[in-house]
Design a protein around this motif. Structure first.
Motif, PDB file in Angstrom:
ATOM      1  N   ASP A 130      20.548  29.397  20.123  1.00  0.00           N
ATOM      2  CA  ASP A 130      21.778  29.572  20.900  1.00  0.00           C
ATOM      3  C   ASP A 130      21.552  30.554  22.050  1.00  0.00           C
ATOM      4  O   ASP A 130      22.121  30.390  23.123  1.00  0.00           O
ATOM      5  N   THR A 131      20.753  31.580  21.807  1.00  0.00           N
ATOM      6  CA  THR A 131      20.489  32.584  22.838  1.00  0.00           C
ATOM      7  C   THR A 131      19.008  32.934  22.820  1.00  0.00           C
ATOM      8  O   THR A 131      18.376  32.875  21.763  1.00  0.00           O
ATOM      9  N   THR A 132      18.478  33.310  23.974  1.00  0.00           N
ATOM     10  CA  THR A 132      17.063  33.700  24.033  1.00  0.00           C
ATOM     11  C   THR A 132      16.920  35.044  24.738  1.00  0.00           C
ATOM     12  O   THR A 132      17.580  35.289  25.749  1.00  0.00           O
ATOM     13  N   LEU A 133      16.069  35.881  24.191  1.00  0.00           N
ATOM     14  CA  LEU A 133      15.660  37.106  24.903  1.00  0.00           C
ATOM     15  C   LEU A 133      14.162  36.978  25.173  1.00  0.00           C
ATOM     16  O   LEU A 133      13.403  36.575  24.288  1.00  0.00           O
ATOM     17  N   TYR A 134      13.757  37.331  26.391  1.00  0.00           N
ATOM     18  CA  TYR A 134      12.348  37.191  26.746  1.00  0.00           C
ATOM     19  C   TYR A 134      11.612  38.519  26.679  1.00  0.00           C
ATOM     20  O   TYR A 134      12.112  39.542  27.135  1.00  0.00           O
ATOM     21  N   MET A 135      10.409  38.443  26.105  1.00  0.00           N
ATOM     22  CA  MET A 135       9.488  39.574  26.253  1.00  0.00           C
ATOM     23  C   MET A 135       8.695  39.283  27.517  1.00  0.00           C
ATOM     24  O   MET A 135       8.444  38.132  27.845  1.00  0.00           O
ATOM     25  N   ARG A 136       8.308  40.297  28.210  1.00  0.00           N
ATOM     26  CA  ARG A 136       7.613  40.074  29.481  1.00  0.00           C
ATOM     27  C   ARG A 136       6.157  40.451  29.367  1.00  0.00           C
ATOM     28  O   ARG A 136       5.680  41.363  30.021  1.00  0.00           O
ATOM     29  N   ALA A 137       5.466  39.694  28.515  1.00  0.00           N
ATOM     30  CA  ALA A 137       4.057  40.016  28.282  1.00  0.00           C
ATOM     31  C   ALA A 137       3.150  39.279  29.261  1.00  0.00           C
ATOM     32  O   ALA A 137       2.008  39.663  29.458  1.00  0.00           O
ATOM     33  N   GLY A 138       3.656  38.207  29.877  1.00  0.00           N
ATOM     34  CA  GLY A 138       2.767  37.357  30.670  1.00  0.00           C
ATOM     35  C   GLY A 138       1.916  36.525  29.722  1.00  0.00           C
ATOM     36  O   GLY A 138       1.948  36.737  28.505  1.00  0.00           O
ATOM     37  N   PRO A 139       1.139  35.571  30.284  1.00  0.00           N
ATOM     38  CA  PRO A 139       0.362  34.682  29.413  1.00  0.00           C
ATOM     39  C   PRO A 139      -0.625  35.464  28.549  1.00  0.00           C
ATOM     40  O   PRO A 139      -1.308  36.358  29.045  1.00  0.00           O
ATOM     41  N   GLU A 140      -0.669  35.117  27.276  1.00  0.00           N
ATOM     42  CA  GLU A 140      -1.618  35.769  26.367  1.00  0.00           C
ATOM     43  C   GLU A 140      -2.690  34.741  26.012  1.00  0.00           C
ATOM     44  O   GLU A 140      -2.406  33.723  25.385  1.00  0.00           O
ATOM     45  N   ILE A 141      -3.922  35.020  26.450  1.00  0.00           N
ATOM     46  CA  ILE A 141      -5.009  34.047  26.300  1.00  0.00           C
ATOM     47  C   ILE A 141      -5.746  34.253  24.973  1.00  0.00           C
ATOM     48  O   ILE A 141      -6.069  33.308  24.288  1.00  0.00           O
ATOM     49  N   SER A 142      -6.017  35.497  24.651  1.00  0.00           N
ATOM     50  CA  SER A 142      -6.739  35.796  23.415  1.00  0.00           C
ATOM     51  C   SER A 142      -5.937  35.270  22.218  1.00  0.00           C
ATOM     52  O   SER A 142      -4.713  35.389  22.186  1.00  0.00           O
ATOM     53  N   VAL A 143      -6.647  34.694  21.253  1.00  0.00           N
ATOM     54  CA  VAL A 143      -5.949  34.178  20.066  1.00  0.00           C
ATOM     55  C   VAL A 143      -5.245  35.309  19.323  1.00  0.00           C
ATOM     56  O   VAL A 143      -4.111  35.165  18.863  1.00  0.00           O
ATOM     57  N   ALA A 144      -5.897  36.455  19.215  1.00  0.00           N
ATOM     58  CA  ALA A 144      -5.268  37.594  18.524  1.00  0.00           C
ATOM     59  C   ALA A 144      -4.142  38.154  19.398  1.00  0.00           C
ATOM     60  O   ALA A 144      -4.348  38.481  20.560  1.00  0.00           O
ATOM     61  N   ALA A 145      -2.968  38.251  18.813  1.00  0.00           N
ATOM     62  CA  ALA A 145      -1.806  38.745  19.557  1.00  0.00           C
ATOM     63  C   ALA A 145      -1.889  40.273  19.689  1.00  0.00           C
ATOM     64  O   ALA A 145      -2.076  40.973  18.694  1.00  0.00           O
ATOM     65  N   THR A 146      -1.795  40.760  20.907  1.00  0.00           N
ATOM     66  CA  THR A 146      -1.768  42.218  21.112  1.00  0.00           C
ATOM     67  C   THR A 146      -0.582  42.596  21.998  1.00  0.00           C
ATOM     68  O   THR A 146       0.409  43.152  21.525  1.00  0.00           O
ATOM     69  N   LYS A 147      -0.679  42.219  23.279  1.00  0.00           N
ATOM     70  CA  LYS A 147       0.391  42.660  24.193  1.00  0.00           C
ATOM     71  C   LYS A 147       1.720  41.985  23.855  1.00  0.00           C
ATOM     72  O   LYS A 147       2.779  42.551  24.113  1.00  0.00           O
ATOM     73  N   SER A 148       1.662  40.813  23.226  1.00  0.00           N
ATOM     74  CA  SER A 148       2.936  40.177  22.872  1.00  0.00           C
ATOM     75  C   SER A 148       3.611  40.944  21.730  1.00  0.00           C
ATOM     76  O   SER A 148       4.835  40.997  21.640  1.00  0.00           O
ATOM     77  N   PHE A 149       2.805  41.565  20.867  1.00  0.00           N
ATOM     78  CA  PHE A 149       3.371  42.378  19.786  1.00  0.00           C
ATOM     79  C   PHE A 149       4.076  43.605  20.366  1.00  0.00           C
ATOM     80  O   PHE A 149       5.212  43.931  19.988  1.00  0.00           O
ATOM     81  N   ILE A 150       3.416  44.267  21.318  1.00  0.00           N
ATOM     82  CA  ILE A 150       4.023  45.445  21.956  1.00  0.00           C
ATOM     83  C   ILE A 150       5.300  45.032  22.698  1.00  0.00           C
ATOM     84  O   ILE A 150       6.309  45.745  22.680  1.00  0.00           O
ATOM     85  N   ALA A 151       5.273  43.854  23.327  1.00  0.00           N
ATOM     86  CA  ALA A 151       6.462  43.378  24.040  1.00  0.00           C
ATOM     87  C   ALA A 151       7.591  43.045  23.057  1.00  0.00           C
ATOM     88  O   ALA A 151       8.769  43.312  23.328  1.00  0.00           O
ATOM     89  N   GLN A 152       7.233  42.492  21.905  1.00  0.00           N
ATOM     90  CA  GLN A 152       8.259  42.237  20.878  1.00  0.00           C
ATOM     91  C   GLN A 152       8.886  43.552  20.434  1.00  0.00           C
ATOM     92  O   GLN A 152      10.113  43.664  20.308  1.00  0.00           O
ATOM     93  N   LEU A 153       8.026  44.556  20.216  1.00  0.00           N
ATOM     94  CA  LEU A 153       8.563  45.850  19.792  1.00  0.00           C
ATOM     95  C   LEU A 153       9.467  46.433  20.877  1.00  0.00           C
ATOM     96  O   LEU A 153      10.496  47.044  20.567  1.00  0.00           O
ATOM     97  N   ALA A 154       9.092  46.225  22.141  1.00  0.00           N
ATOM     98  CA  ALA A 154       9.929  46.741  23.236  1.00  0.00           C
ATOM     99  C   ALA A 154      11.323  46.113  23.173  1.00  0.00           C
ATOM    100  O   ALA A 154      12.343  46.811  23.268  1.00  0.00           O
ATOM    101  N   VAL A 155      11.377  44.799  22.999  1.00  0.00           N
ATOM    102  CA  VAL A 155      12.675  44.113  22.919  1.00  0.00           C
ATOM    103  C   VAL A 155      13.466  44.638  21.711  1.00  0.00           C
ATOM    104  O   VAL A 155      14.647  44.998  21.823  1.00  0.00           O
ATOM    105  N   LEU A 156      12.797  44.710  20.578  1.00  0.00           N
ATOM    106  CA  LEU A 156      13.497  45.064  19.336  1.00  0.00           C
ATOM    107  C   LEU A 156      13.951  46.529  19.354  1.00  0.00           C
ATOM    108  O   LEU A 156      15.050  46.853  18.906  1.00  0.00           O
ATOM    109  N   MET A 157      13.120  47.399  19.918  1.00  0.00           N
ATOM    110  CA  MET A 157      13.501  48.814  20.007  1.00  0.00           C
ATOM    111  C   MET A 157      14.673  48.997  20.965  1.00  0.00           C
ATOM    112  O   MET A 157      15.553  49.841  20.742  1.00  0.00           O
ATOM    113  N   GLN A 158      14.681  48.196  22.006  1.00  0.00           N
ATOM    114  CA  GLN A 158      15.788  48.306  22.962  1.00  0.00           C
ATOM    115  C   GLN A 158      17.089  47.787  22.327  1.00  0.00           C
ATOM    116  O   GLN A 158      18.154  48.344  22.571  1.00  0.00           O
TER     117      GLN A 158
END
Ligand code: F6R
Length: 341
Positions: A130-158
């Protein structure tokens, strides 16, 4: 393409201060659509690294906002009774993870309101929720998630800050400096203790338990060394049997209510032969004495402690995998997005 870095993973780790900053700013500009819905029952569904972000969110919601939250692995959601109503939040970097999509479909079928937190514009989850919030990590190429995790935390902390009614954006933004400091640290001694390990235990309490889970996941997926994240108090209920000089322990021990009991847990694990790497606040005088290695961090707030400890564990996994000559950006048997249930 890798901007001078040996691997995309390292490039993406180094992008994190900027990603964190951009995501906080982005969330701040876009009014959070459904904050009031947090007053309804909250359920979070996610997989893998995104699940770990969910676990930190659950802790922060309950501890800082007194909002109880349920958290399910998306792949398990359907085997439990569905929430009767309320808000179901799906966290997914790719927006394409089959298990998470399925859980959100089910939630909608049960008349729950659905909120997606994703990194990919136009991904399947954005059409479903119904609603979407975007993390602004930009494309993540590496299979292991890193910057997307930090971006998720940024959204959730906010979200947590918004709900608490204090607009602590400025304080939160200071975290990006602490993340930058962590990037400059040298981990060669830590790698020396980890590279020949049979198994590595990552332990923490409270919000540092999910940080430990995430650190262990990074280590196992890119270095292929067996690693387990554990709530520190649980180690004595079984895993003690495995401790030896071949099973280093990485312990996150920050000031606060878990500090004293973490110190005694560390002593127990050392007494059973494990080398211990302690991660704590710079200026701590106990940890350097009882640990084989001490990694000091300049951390003022709980949010900063969570973020910087995460970055340190990413770097430990990266440098260990690099020392072992692994295919870091494309670890064996893994795909970037998992589109089968
Ligand atoms: C670990 C990792 C995976 C993903 C999981 C969910 O580094 O990348 O555990 O976190 O497959 O993916 P998303 O967030 O795209 O739903």
């Amino acid at each position: 393409k890798k901007g001078g870095f040996a691997h995309y993973m390292l490039k993406e780790i180094f992008e994190q201060p900027q990603v964190f900053y951009n995501t906080i700013r982005g969330i701040n500009d876009a009014p959070l659509p459904d904050c009031n819905r947090l007053r309804d029952p909250v359920t979070v569904v996610a997989c893998g690294t995104s699940y770990h972000a969910g676990l930190i969110f659950k802790y922060l919601l309950e501890e800082c906002c007194q909002i109880p939250a349920r958290l399910d692995y998306a792949s398990e959601f359907r085997y439990y009774p569905p929430p009767a109503s309320g808000l179901v939040i799906g966290i997914t970097q790719s927006g394409e993870t089959a298990d998470t999509l399925m859980a959100l479909r089910l939630a909608k079928a049960h008349n729950c309101h659905t909120l997606a937190i994703t990194n990919v514009l136009g991904s399947t989850v954005t059409r479903l929720a119904d609603t979407t919030l975007y993390m602004r990590a930009g494309p993540e190429i590496s299979v292991a998630a890193t910057k997307s995790f930090i971006a998720q935390l940024a959204v959730l902390m906010q979200i947590v800050n918004r709900f608490r009614g204090n607009s602590q954006t400025e304080t939160l933004l200071e975290a990006h400096k602490a993340i930058e400091d962590a990037l400059l640290m040298d981990f060669s001694e830590t790698v020396g203790l980890c590279e020949n390990a049979q198994s590595i235990f990552y332990v923490g309490r409270g919000p540092f338990y999910p940080v430990s889970l995430e650190g262990a996941l990074k280590m196992k997926e890119i270095s292929y060394i067996h690693a387990e994240g554990y709530a520190a108090g649980e180690i004595k209920h079984g895993p003690f049997a495995l401790l030896s000089e071949k099973t280093p322990v990485i312990a996150i021990c920050m000031p606060g209510e878990t500090y004293d009991v973490m110190i005694s847990n560390i002593k127990e694990m050392k007494a059973r032969g494990s080398p211990v790497i302690g991660i704590g606040r710079s200026g701590d005088t106990d940890l350097p004495e009882i640990c084989d290695l001490f990694i000091p961090l300049n951390v003022a707030t709980l949010f900063t402690q969570i973020l910087t400890a995460t970055v340190v564990l990413q770097l430990i996994a990266y440098h260990t995998a690099e020392k072992l000559g692994r295919d870091i950006d494309r670890p064996r048997n893994l795909a970037k997005s998992v589109t089968v249930e």
